[in-house]
Design a protein around this motif. Sequence first.
Motif, short mmCIF file in Angstrom:
data_model
loop_
_atom_site.label_atom_id
_atom_site.label_comp_id
_atom_site.label_asym_id
_atom_site.label_seq_id
_atom_site.Cartn_x
_atom_site.Cartn_y
_atom_site.Cartn_z
N LEU A 77 25.46 31.34 41.59
CA LEU A 77 26.90 31.16 41.42
C LEU A 77 27.17 30.67 40.00
N LEU A 80 31.65 26.85 41.70
CA LEU A 80 31.99 26.51 43.08
C LEU A 80 33.14 25.54 43.05
N THR A 89 30.81 22.43 52.96
CA THR A 89 29.96 23.59 52.71
C THR A 89 28.52 23.15 52.88
N LEU A 98 23.55 27.03 40.58
CA LEU A 98 24.95 26.89 40.18
C LEU A 98 24.96 26.66 38.67
N TYR A 102 31.26 22.88 38.93
CA TYR A 102 31.25 22.31 40.28
C TYR A 102 32.46 21.39 40.40
N HIS A 104 34.36 20.00 43.77
CA HIS A 104 34.34 20.03 45.24
C HIS A 104 35.07 18.80 45.76
#
Length: 265
Positions: A77, A80, A89, A98, A102, A104
């Motif tokens: 990825l 995210l 997740t 990743l 990021y 989240h």
Amino acid sequence: MSSNSLRTGLLLACGLAASAHAQTQWSGAVSLDWLTPGNWSPAVVPGLAANPNAQVLISPASAANISAVNAPDLLTLSALRVTRADVTTRFVDTDVDLNDVYQHAGTMVLESASFRSRMRFRGIEIGGAGEIRLDGGAGQPSRAVLAFFNYPTLDQGVRLHGRGSIAGAFTNSGTVTADRAGDVLNMDAFQGDPLYLRNHGLMTSAQGGRLSIGTFEIDNAGGTIAADASDTEFRQGCDLFGGTLSTSHGGRILINGSVFESGVR
């Protein structure tokens, strides 16, 4: 080659590069399974060979517990992003690369049921004020691994905890907690990588967990390393300076051949 052919080739190359990083958005139209194409728009699983380096956006209308269990290949990825605090997740027996962003707001879980789960993070910031939980299973910290490259920052408000392993140097402005009773959260540097760790937040053991800190030079200025009814261990070779060490409720700070410089309270 004609100029038209050259121009067409360049456009195709640019189009392929753009599509390799296109955004893939969660719809959840079929289930809560990450690996089901119909749960995504476009309907291609992000991270697998048909949709590598995807920019993932998860912004459902309601709470969701989304799982990728035993992915058939490495998930790659480029981003995210999860916008809701009530979204989880879970990456179970799955490896994730990743490579950039990021953010989240909810909970991200790296979990081992039968095999190792690992996330290699190559961005520069862990953001979103959410939670990262490592669960390698009882007595198996090497089976849930969060590996940091490029010396990222764990933002204020982010909570990283559980039983597993954190590999690589980083700056902590959030909270790192070993909080699984009878289990360990390991922190180690990569061989040959910078051994410098900055802690401006809180790193602690709690609830009977054990925080085990490996060979780092730790700048703890403005930060606290603590043990709350649990053990926090500095293994051989730590060099700590600045900041605060704290124990509470019978917690212990164990020093095994480490050096504490001036300024530690």
